[in-house]
Design a protein around this motif. Structure first.
Motif, PDB file in Angstrom:
ATOM      1  N   UNK A  67      56.655  45.715  42.969  1.00  0.00           N
ATOM      2  CA  UNK A  67      55.436  46.531  43.020  1.00  0.00           C
ATOM      3  C   UNK A  67      55.316  47.406  41.785  1.00  0.00           C
ATOM      4  N   UNK A  68      54.132  47.728  41.345  1.00  0.00           N
ATOM      5  CA  UNK A  68      52.880  47.300  41.934  1.00  0.00           C
ATOM      6  C   UNK A  68      52.606  45.827  41.623  1.00  0.00           C
ATOM      7  N   UNK A  69      51.971  45.171  42.566  1.00  0.00           N
ATOM      8  CA  UNK A  69      51.511  43.798  42.366  1.00  0.00           C
ATOM      9  C   UNK A  69      49.990  43.845  42.420  1.00  0.00           C
ATOM     10  N   UNK A  70      49.356  43.489  41.310  1.00  0.00           N
ATOM     11  CA  UNK A  70      47.902  43.582  41.202  1.00  0.00           C
ATOM     12  C   UNK A  70      47.299  42.184  41.251  1.00  0.00           C
ATOM     13  N   UNK A  71      46.327  42.033  42.145  1.00  0.00           N
ATOM     14  CA  UNK A  71      45.595  40.783  42.301  1.00  0.00           C
ATOM     15  C   UNK A  71      44.125  41.057  42.016  1.00  0.00           C
ATOM     16  N   UNK A  72      43.500  40.181  41.246  1.00  0.00           N
ATOM     17  CA  UNK A  72      42.063  40.249  41.011  1.00  0.00           C
ATOM     18  C   UNK A  72      41.495  38.879  41.357  1.00  0.00           C
ATOM     19  N   UNK A  73      40.504  38.888  42.239  1.00  0.00           N
ATOM     20  CA  UNK A  73      39.858  37.648  42.687  1.00  0.00           C
ATOM     21  C   UNK A  73      40.883  36.653  43.243  1.00  0.00           C
ATOM     22  N   UNK A  74      41.861  37.170  43.960  1.00  0.00           N
ATOM     23  CA  UNK A  74      42.844  36.312  44.607  1.00  0.00           C
ATOM     24  C   UNK A  74      43.990  35.859  43.734  1.00  0.00           C
ATOM     25  N   UNK A  75      43.950  36.179  42.453  1.00  0.00           N
ATOM     26  CA  UNK A  75      44.986  35.746  41.511  1.00  0.00           C
ATOM     27  C   UNK A  75      45.913  36.902  41.161  1.00  0.00           C
ATOM     28  N   UNK A  76      47.204  36.619  41.135  1.00  0.00           N
ATOM     29  CA  UNK A  76      48.173  37.632  40.722  1.00  0.00           C
ATOM     30  C   UNK A  76      48.028  37.888  39.229  1.00  0.00           C
ATOM     31  N   UNK A  77      47.742  39.135  38.879  1.00  0.00           N
ATOM     32  CA  UNK A  77      47.641  39.535  37.479  1.00  0.00           C
ATOM     33  C   UNK A  77      49.011  39.948  36.970  1.00  0.00           C
ATOM     34  N   UNK A  78      49.754  40.632  37.825  1.00  0.00           N
ATOM     35  CA  UNK A  78      51.096  41.051  37.459  1.00  0.00           C
ATOM     36  C   UNK A  78      51.361  42.469  37.901  1.00  0.00           C
ATOM     37  N   UNK A  79      52.317  43.064  37.243  1.00  0.00           N
ATOM     38  CA  UNK A  79      52.734  44.425  37.567  1.00  0.00           C
ATOM     39  C   UNK A  79      52.250  45.364  36.459  1.00  0.00           C
ATOM     40  N   UNK A  80      52.882  46.489  36.343  1.00  0.00           N
ATOM     41  CA  UNK A  80      52.439  47.532  35.423  1.00  0.00           C
ATOM     42  C   UNK A  80      52.332  47.039  33.981  1.00  0.00           C
ATOM     43  N   UNK A  81      53.343  46.359  33.472  1.00  0.00           N
ATOM     44  CA  UNK A  81      53.321  45.910  32.072  1.00  0.00           C
ATOM     45  C   UNK A  81      52.149  44.981  31.793  1.00  0.00           C
ATOM     46  N   UNK A  82      51.908  44.026  32.685  1.00  0.00           N
ATOM     47  CA  UNK A  82      50.815  43.078  32.484  1.00  0.00           C
ATOM     48  C   UNK A  82      49.460  43.778  32.560  1.00  0.00           C
ATOM     49  N   UNK A  83      49.313  44.670  33.531  1.00  0.00           N
ATOM     50  CA  UNK A  83      48.052  45.399  33.684  1.00  0.00           C
ATOM     51  C   UNK A  83      47.783  46.255  32.452  1.00  0.00           C
ATOM     52  N   UNK A  84      48.789  46.963  31.975  1.00  0.00           N
ATOM     53  CA  UNK A  84      48.602  47.817  30.796  1.00  0.00           C
ATOM     54  C   UNK A  84      48.305  46.989  29.542  1.00  0.00           C
ATOM     55  N   UNK A  85      48.960  45.857  29.387  1.00  0.00           N
ATOM     56  CA  UNK A  85      48.676  44.985  28.237  1.00  0.00           C
ATOM     57  C   UNK A  85      47.235  44.486  28.281  1.00  0.00           C
ATOM     58  N   UNK A  86      46.786  44.087  29.473  1.00  0.00           N
ATOM     59  CA  UNK A  86      45.397  43.637  29.621  1.00  0.00           C
ATOM     60  C   UNK A  86      44.424  44.777  29.339  1.00  0.00           C
ATOM     61  N   UNK A  87      44.775  45.963  29.765  1.00  0.00           N
ATOM     62  CA  UNK A  87      43.916  47.126  29.530  1.00  0.00           C
ATOM     63  C   UNK A  87      43.816  47.435  28.034  1.00  0.00           C
ATOM     64  N   UNK A  88      44.932  47.448  27.345  1.00  0.00           N
ATOM     65  CA  UNK A  88      44.929  47.764  25.912  1.00  0.00           C
ATOM     66  C   UNK A  88      44.167  46.729  25.089  1.00  0.00           C
TER      67      UNK A  88
END
Length: 105
Positions: A67-88
């Motif tokens: 955790x955190x495990x983030x899903x968007x539209x049913x797909x796993x996006x990832x955890x904190x590192x992946x979310x922050x990379x996508x945000x940046x």
């Protein structure tokens, strides 16, 4: 695994979280700041939490905390590192655009 799949399918933006996790909190705040209202599923309030955590570890295919495990539209996006990379990179905003409560002009 079925519970995780069901939760992800039923919610446009889902964060599987623990209430004591500061990284979970930070990801939820980021998503809200970007204009979405994620469904936050707190593992510490679920008697089946062990099974959900095991499923998340299998989905992540790594030994990182599940955790955190983030899903968007049913797909796993990832955890904190992946979310922050996508945000940046600006990609997270693009992915969230259809789910924003307040649409941009």
């Amino acid at each position: 695994m079925e519970k995780v799949k069901r939760l992800a399918a039923e919610n446009e933006v889902l964060v599987i979280s623990k209430s004591s996790c500061c990284l979970c909190y930070a990801v939820v705040v980021l998503l809200r700041d970007l204009g979405v209202c994620p469904m936050v599923y707190e593992l510490d309030h679920d008697p089946e939490a062990r099974d959900v955590e095991k499923a998340l570890v299998r989905l992540h295919v790594c030994h990182a905390p599940p955790v955190p495990a983030v899903f968007i539209a049913g797909e796993l996006i990832g955890s904190t590192n992946e979310v922050m990379s996508l945000h940046l990179s600006g990609e997270l905003n693009r992915m969230l655009k259809p789910y924003k409560v307040v649409q941009e002009n």
